[in-house]
Design a protein around this motif. Structure first.
Motif, PDB file in Angstrom:
ATOM      1  N   ARG A  32       0.830  -1.202   0.000  1.00 62.31           N
ATOM      2  CA  ARG A  32       0.000   0.000   0.000  1.00 62.31           C
ATOM      3  C   ARG A  32       0.871   1.261   0.000  1.00 62.31           C
ATOM      4  NH1 ARG A  32      -5.380  -0.577   2.621  1.00 62.31           N
ATOM      5  NH2 ARG A  32      -5.889  -2.774   2.693  1.00 62.31           N
ATOM      6  N   PRO A  33       0.282   2.387  -0.372  1.00 66.39           N
ATOM      7  CA  PRO A  33       1.029   3.654  -0.286  1.00 66.39           C
ATOM      8  C   PRO A  33       1.481   3.909   1.143  1.00 66.39           C
ATOM      9  CG  PRO A  33      -0.996   3.940  -1.534  1.00 66.39           C
ATOM     10  CD  PRO A  33      -1.056   2.574  -0.906  1.00 66.39           C
ATOM     11  N   LYS A  34       2.578   4.629   1.313  1.00 68.20           N
ATOM     12  CA  LYS A  34       3.120   4.894   2.634  1.00 68.20           C
ATOM     13  C   LYS A  34       2.449   6.085   3.306  1.00 68.20           C
ATOM     14  CE  LYS A  34       7.710   3.000   1.645  1.00 68.20           C
ATOM     15  NZ  LYS A  34       9.163   3.317   1.590  1.00 68.20           N
ATOM     16  N   TYR A  35       1.621   6.790   2.564  1.00 74.86           N
ATOM     17  CA  TYR A  35       0.967   7.975   3.101  1.00 74.86           C
ATOM     18  C   TYR A  35      -0.527   7.724   3.311  1.00 74.86           C
ATOM     19  CZ  TYR A  35       5.136  10.566   1.614  1.00 74.86           C
ATOM     20  OH  TYR A  35       6.422  11.033   1.449  1.00 74.86           O
ATOM     21  N   LEU A  36      -1.111   8.492   4.212  1.00 73.49           N
ATOM     22  CA  LEU A  36      -2.564   8.506   4.321  1.00 73.49           C
ATOM     23  C   LEU A  36      -3.128   9.210   3.090  1.00 73.49           C
ATOM     24  CD1 LEU A  36      -3.157   9.518   8.061  1.00 73.49           C
ATOM     25  CD2 LEU A  36      -3.165   7.228   7.068  1.00 73.49           C
ATOM     26  N   PRO A  37      -4.405   8.986   2.770  1.00 70.19           N
ATOM     27  CA  PRO A  37      -5.023   9.687   1.639  1.00 70.19           C
ATOM     28  C   PRO A  37      -4.977  11.202   1.856  1.00 70.19           C
ATOM     29  CG  PRO A  37      -6.411   7.882   2.374  1.00 70.19           C
ATOM     30  CD  PRO A  37      -5.342   8.033   3.406  1.00 70.19           C
ATOM     31  N   GLU A  38      -5.144  11.940   0.775  1.00 70.36           N
ATOM     32  CA  GLU A  38      -5.138  13.398   0.842  1.00 70.36           C
ATOM     33  C   GLU A  38      -6.523  13.947   1.157  1.00 70.36           C
ATOM     34  OE1 GLU A  38      -3.500  16.220   0.740  1.00 70.36           O
ATOM     35  OE2 GLU A  38      -1.561  15.217   0.858  1.00 70.36           O
ATOM     36  N   TRP A  39      -6.550  15.104   1.787  1.00 71.17           N
ATOM     37  CA  TRP A  39      -7.772  15.893   1.932  1.00 71.17           C
ATOM     38  C   TRP A  39      -7.355  17.350   2.081  1.00 71.17           C
ATOM     39  CZ3 TRP A  39      -6.628  12.001   5.593  1.00 71.17           C
ATOM     40  CH2 TRP A  39      -6.112  12.439   6.810  1.00 71.17           C
TER      41      TRP A  39
END
Length: 279
Positions: A32-39
């Motif tokens: 999975r991506p290493k970042y949380l989703p953007e907002w």
């Protein structure tokens, strides 16, 4: 003894976990991506499983917090939440929301740094000594947690700590100018893009901690809220109030949510609460 800050597998006769091993969960995390989703900066995001549970309750701040040991938390809809740690309330939720906003800008598992002044200012709390200690207490409380969550989309129980590590003082017990927080990579499992609710930050932080702020998050997680029993909302809020008293306070909260522009209208139909969102 397992590390409660790492994802764990729990199975029972009623609910079997689709992944066959702990290694498979770790492998899925690595993919999975290493970042949380953007907002956007004007929003904050929370997993639906949390917004639709009584994890961050709205008991009166004058009541002593209790320590909960493997306590099942009330949930509306799909899923189950088991919690171990000191009772969490709406001020903890506000802190965690903003912390996750800062965390999303760095790879999960790495340290995020901030000045306590900037954090308190972002929360809308008055800049004074007792709120520095209040923030420190909230972060420390969430570090000492074990949260087990199960839902259909997760396909199994996962166990995490809301905060993996937190530092605000050095080894000489001196205050750090920049506080440090770590959140584990397994947080990706909760912050799935399709199961997040993004809330208007300005509205959330201006609402007083209580029933209104709790229901703001709950109804924000539904595009078209369906009628809910007053009794169900009482359990969701975890206020500990008697039903009659809760209904009176619920009316005030609904009026406030309408006043701030979140609700278009609300009404009681027998023992159901029917609301219409404005945005």
């Amino acid at each position: 003894m397992h590390d409660e800050s790492q994802p764990q597998l729990f199975t029972d006769a009623k609910n079997s976990c689709v992944p066959d091993s702990f290694e498979q969960i770790l492998a899925s995390l690595a993919a999975r991506p290493k970042y949380l989703p953007e907002w956007p900066d004007g929003q904050r995001a929370m997993p639906n499983e949390i917004l639709r549970s009584a994890l961050f309750n709205c008991r009166n701040r004058n009541l002593s917090r209790v320590f909960m040991k493997e306590a099942e938390i009330a949930v509306i809809g799909d899923g189950q939440v088991i919690y171990r740690g000191e009772e969490l309330r709406q001020d903890d939720e506000l802190v965690w929301m903003h912390l996750m906003h800062l965390i999303k800008k760095i790879p999960l598992g790495e340290c995020v740094e901030f000045t306590p002044y900037s954090f308190i200012k972002a929360l809308g709390w008055p800049i004074k000594g007792q709120n520095y200690e209040r923030l420190r207490t909230c972060l420390s409380r969430m570090q000492a947690t074990a949260l087990r969550i199960q839902s259909k989309r997760l396909q199994c129980f996962i166990s995490i700590s809301l905060i993996q590590k937190f530092m605000s003082k050095n080894d000489r017990d001196e205050n750090l100018s920049r506080w440090q927080v770590w959140v584990g990579k397994e947080m990706q499992l909760l912050f799935d893009e399709e199961f997040l609710t993004r809330v208007a930050w300005e509205t959330r932080r201006l609402l007083p901690d209580g029933i209104a702020s709790k229901l703001f998050g709950y109804w924000a997680s539904h595009r078209k809220p369906y009628p809910v029993k007053i009794e169900t909302l009482l359990k969701l809020c975890g206020s500990g109030m008697k039903a009659k008293h809760f209904k009176a306070e619920l009316k005030k909260a609904l009026d406030l949510l309408k006043e701030v522009g979140f609700l278009e209208a609300w009404e009681f139909k027998n023992e159901l609460v029917v609301v219409t969102r404005r945005y």
